[in-house]
Design an enzyme around this catalytic site. Structure first.
Site, PDB file in Angstrom:
ATOM      1  N   ARG A 131       0.849  -1.187   0.000  1.00 40.36           N
ATOM      2  CA  ARG A 131       0.000   0.000   0.000  1.00 40.36           C
ATOM      3  C   ARG A 131       0.886   1.239   0.000  1.00 40.36           C
ATOM      4  NH1 ARG A 131      -3.413  -2.772  -1.440  1.00 40.36           N
ATOM      5  NH2 ARG A 131      -5.529  -3.098  -0.651  1.00 40.36           N
ATOM      6  N   GLU A 155      -4.127   7.024  -4.608  1.00 37.18           N
ATOM      7  CA  GLU A 155      -4.554   6.456  -5.895  1.00 37.18           C
ATOM      8  C   GLU A 155      -5.912   6.980  -6.320  1.00 37.18           C
ATOM      9  OE1 GLU A 155      -4.350   2.170  -5.715  1.00 37.18           O
ATOM     10  OE2 GLU A 155      -2.308   2.252  -4.967  1.00 37.18           O
ATOM     11  N   HIS A 209      -1.363  -0.248  -9.858  1.00 38.78           N
ATOM     12  CA  HIS A 209      -1.948  -1.232  -8.924  1.00 38.78           C
ATOM     13  C   HIS A 209      -2.365  -2.525  -9.658  1.00 38.78           C
ATOM     14  CE1 HIS A 209      -4.065  -1.531  -4.778  1.00 38.78           C
ATOM     15  NE2 HIS A 209      -3.800  -2.740  -5.247  1.00 38.78           N
TER      16      HIS A 209
HETATM   17  C1  8YV Z   1      -6.723  -5.959  -5.195  1.00 33.97           C
HETATM   18  C2  8YV Z   1      -4.996  -5.526  -3.402  1.00 33.97           C
HETATM   19  O1  8YV Z   1      -6.825  -6.027  -6.556  1.00 33.97           O
HETATM   20  O2  8YV Z   1      -6.184  -7.340  -2.488  1.00 33.97           O
HETATM   21  C3  8YV Z   1      -5.530  -6.341  -2.291  1.00 33.97           C
HETATM   22  O3  8YV Z   1      -5.270  -5.962  -1.135  1.00 33.97           O
HETATM   23  O4  8YV Z   1      -4.258  -4.657  -3.184  1.00 33.97           O
HETATM   24  C4  8YV Z   1      -5.313  -5.700  -4.848  1.00 33.97           C
HETATM   25  O5  8YV Z   1      -4.397  -6.573  -5.389  1.00 33.97           O
HETATM   26  C5  8YV Z   1      -7.657  -4.928  -4.684  1.00 33.97           C
HETATM   27  O6  8YV Z   1      -7.490  -4.654  -3.346  1.00 33.97           O
HETATM   28  C6  8YV Z   1      -9.081  -5.320  -4.906  1.00 33.97           C
HETATM   29  O7  8YV Z   1      -9.959  -4.705  -4.018  1.00 33.97           O
END
Ligand code: 8YV
Length: 329
Positions: free
Chosen positions: A244, A273, A291
């Protein structure tokens, strides 16, 4: 509850097979326009839904939870990270929150390795030379030189599922594995990876050639890589983040790249983002991705399957397998 089909509101377009199955099992309202919901749309959704299926692009803070009707019982997140959801407020209101752990581990670890390679070996710069106009003037012994990764030290911050999967890959590439975590991992895993545990993040940072962020974003990890800590890194070191954006002080990182006090960065996630710090955009030393860590069709179908299992288990009157409780993250 078990014979009834609950109203499930899905905030984004999901893979077709996932949507089809959700329509069969539940009274599902899909997202026609695949756009992130604003606060107004989210508030309207939580006033009606019994189950909400959000993604990382939906901010479900205290206000949205407070606005939720009594009928909202489950937030089945499509994704692993849940830092966009106020878990505590949800729990206080009796709303269960679930996520999709495990199924995006390998894809995200692959993307982390890809970023390590891309930054170290200048993949994007090279690919741009042979673009549509092919500006390549020919091979040269001293041109487009990157850095060898074999034999270098990789410091992994957060040795959970993804951190461990990255370590396995990195070891095969000849990197030495170091890690910082709340506690050391199982000795068997440490032995398999020949990994060195650093209790002190500061000390580890000062000695690594490559650093990868693989911990969740929580109040405790917000700006864990602060300006002070980033300055501890070696001048030629590179930093990779597929977790993140909030874990790194993005402004401080951009400044260090500009001043030549850091070797490079590979970022798949950002603090705000989809906005990206303009100074990072200008940096020749940064490889930036939108992402995409878990962006494989297989991964997204598996994530959908997890969401369905969580909802179905709840509909059948059981505790969903992937419940997230405050303090777990
Ligand atoms: C997802 C992600 O695509 O799962 C996670 O925490 O960061 C991503 O890879 C995204 O969060 C989908 O909500």
């Amino acid at each position: 509850m078990s014979k009834r089909k609950p109203l499930v509101i899905v905030t984004r377009k999901l893979p077709d097979v996932v949507e089809t199955r959700m329509m069969e099992l539940f009274n599902t309202r899909l997202s026609a326009a695949d756009e992130a919901m604003d606060q107004e749309a989210l508030t309207a959704a939580v006033k009606q839904a019994e189950v909400l299926v959000p993604t990382v692009t939906d901010r479900i803070g205290k206000d949205v939870i407070a606005a939720a009707g009594e009928q909202l019982k489950l937030i089945a997140n499509f994704g692993n990270g849940v830092d966009h959801i106020d878990i505590e407020a949800a729990q206080k209101k009796g709303i269960t929150v679930t996520n999709t752990p495990g199924v995006l581990t390998e894809d995200t670890a692959d993307m982390t390795m890809a970023l390590i390679m891309a930054v170290s070996r200048r993949l994007i710069e090279g690919a741009k030379v042979i673009g549509a106009d092919n500006t390549w003037a020919g091979w040269s012994p001293t041109w487009m030189l990157g850095h060898r990764i074999w034999g270098k030290r990789l410091g992994i911050i957060g040795m959970g599922r993804i951190g461990t999967a990255l370590a396995r890959r990195a070891k095969a590439f000849g990197l030495q594995i170091h890690y910082h975590n709340r506690k050391p991992v199982n000795p068997k895993v440490e032995e398999e990876l020949e990994a060195t545990y650093w209790e002190s993040l500061d000390q580890m940072l000062a000695r690594m050639d490559i650093v990868s962020i693989n911990c969740p974003h929580t109040p405790a990890t917000y700006h864990l890589l602060s300006a002070r800590r980033l300055k501890l890194m070696k001048r030629e070191a590179i930093l990779v983040n597929t977790a993140r954006g909030e874990v790194i002080d993005e402004g401080a990182l951009a400044r260090l790249l500009e001043s030549g006090d850091l070797g490079g960065a590979g970022l798949d996630v950002f603090e705000n983002e989809p906005a990206v710090n303009p100074r990072l955009l200008k940096s020749k030393k940064a490889v930036l991705l939108p992402h995409m860590g878990s962006a494989t069709i297989e991964g997204r179908i598996d994530m959908g399957e997890k969401v369905i299992i969580n909802i179905k288990t709840w509909v059948d009157g059981h505790n969903p397998p992937d419940r997230v409780l405050p303090g777990m993250v």
